[in-house]
Enzyme design. Structure first.
Site, mmCIF file in Angstrom:
data_model
loop_
_atom_site.group_PDB
_atom_site.id
_atom_site.type_symbol
_atom_site.label_atom_id
_atom_site.label_comp_id
_atom_site.label_asym_id
_atom_site.label_seq_id
_atom_site.Cartn_x
_atom_site.Cartn_y
_atom_site.Cartn_z
ATOM 1 N N TYR A 1 0.137 -33.504 -23.987
ATOM 2 C CA TYR A 1 -0.286 -33.797 -22.880
ATOM 3 C C TYR A 1 0.140 -34.968 -22.262
ATOM 4 C CZ TYR A 1 -4.554 -32.688 -25.075
ATOM 5 O OH TYR A 1 -5.102 -31.532 -25.448
ATOM 6 N N PRO B 1 -15.720 -27.811 -25.210
ATOM 7 C CA PRO B 1 -17.233 -27.631 -25.517
ATOM 8 C C PRO B 1 -18.228 -27.699 -23.985
ATOM 9 C CG PRO B 1 -16.313 -29.945 -25.682
ATOM 10 C CD PRO B 1 -15.446 -29.302 -24.786
ATOM 11 N N LEU B 2 -17.801 -28.348 -23.019
ATOM 12 C CA LEU B 2 -18.847 -28.151 -21.953
ATOM 13 C C LEU B 2 -17.838 -27.127 -21.164
ATOM 14 C CD1 LEU B 2 -19.260 -31.565 -21.559
ATOM 15 C CD2 LEU B 2 -20.717 -30.063 -22.568
#
Length: 300
Positions: free
Chosen positions: A47, A199-200
């Site tokens: 990242y 998760p979304l």
């Protein structure tokens, strides 16, 4: 452990590359997450690369004893900001040392090995035993406390456990993408944390009409209901929604209370949106989400 953690990927710049436009705001979000009771942070060397780990170190050092940072190694960035696997043992070791430096810690609370089990076509020429062996050696030296896997197939999890105990597995899983269901079942049976990434569905679940009615009834947002369903779906679940927005962060953490008010019938109804017996690790997930969202809007 608070079962709503924080996924830090969005704190990097566009395309998860370079620093954010406002690094201090990013550091404030990290501090606020801990203030709200978050005890698990998810990050990766890739990242930035390294940018997000450096922000965590700057914001939280010394990292509180009750906060675990789960950091992924075994992945990096290639030409055009692409995502690549980097499984050579020397690279694994280098990434662990870089993470310790960036996070400003003497030992990693949890280090995941990023695998290709849920990414068709992203094969590695390095055997799992060699790349994982590098982490085991570092764990034996006291530089890693716990080892996890990311993107693991059931077979990879079994192979890994013949070498070492696995504390957590991070695979893709959400309300409309159950591709990690078999790995979830293995984690439940073996007392391993299951940490669903996306998760979304990168925010796309807010268009899922099945979430509208329960959200309105509970005075919640669709995103909170989607997170609440994950928490109710399995006691092994540790969710890591990510955001750079303090208000969204607060709402995500509050999904714990929404889960407590979500009825068993509603949990079962949401679970039936996908036939989990047909789920496979290599299933396309974007089209599944889009079709459910469209069908749900047609039925309203």
């Amino acid at each position: 452990m608070n079962r709503v953690g924080y996924g830090a990927m969005q704190l990097a710049g566009p395309n998860v590359w370079g620093p954010p436009a406002d690094p201090e705001s990013a550091r404030q979000v990290l501090r606020r997450a801990v203030e709200l009771g978050v005890t698990f942070l998810d990050t990766a060397n890739a990242y930035g690369p390294r940018t997000v780990n450096q922000l965590i170190g700057q914001a939280l050092s010394p990292i509180p004893d009750d906060v675990i940072v789960g950091n992924k190694v075994g992945a990096g960035r290639g030409p055009g900001k692409s995502w690549i696997l980097t499984h050579h043992p020397d690279t694994i070791r280098r990434q662990v040392y870089e993470a310790l430096e960036d996070l400003r810690v003497e030992a990693s609370g949890l280090t995941y090995l990023r695998l290709e089990g849920d990414t068709p076509g992203a094969g590695s020429e390095v055997p799992l035993e060699e790349s994982l062996g590098a982490l085991v050696d570092l764990r034996d030296q006291g530089l890693i406390r716990s080892i996890g896997l990311s993107g693991a197939s059931p077979e990879m999890l079994a192979r890994a456990q013949r070498m070492t105990s696995i504390a957590a597995v991070q695979n893709r899983f959400n309300l409309l993408d159950r591709s990690g269901v078999q790995v979830l079942a293995d984690c439940e049976a073996q007392d391993i944390w299951f940490v669903p990434y996306y998760p979304l569905a990168a925010g796309r679940l807010t268009a899922c009409a099945a979430l509208t009615a329960p959200a309105e009834r509970l005075g919640a947002t669709p995103a909170q209901v989607a997170l609440a369903w994950l928490l109710r779906r399995s006691p092994a679940m540790l969710v890591i929604p990510g955001t750079s927005n303090p208000d969204h962060l607060r709402a995500n953490v509050a999904a714990v209370s929404v889960a407590e008010r979500l009825t068993d019938d509603k949990v079962a109804q949401l679970s039936r949106l996908v036939d989990e017996s047909m789920a496979t690790l290599d299933q396309p997930h974007q089209s599944t989400i889009d079709s459910h969202a469209t069908e749900g809007h047609r039925s309203r």
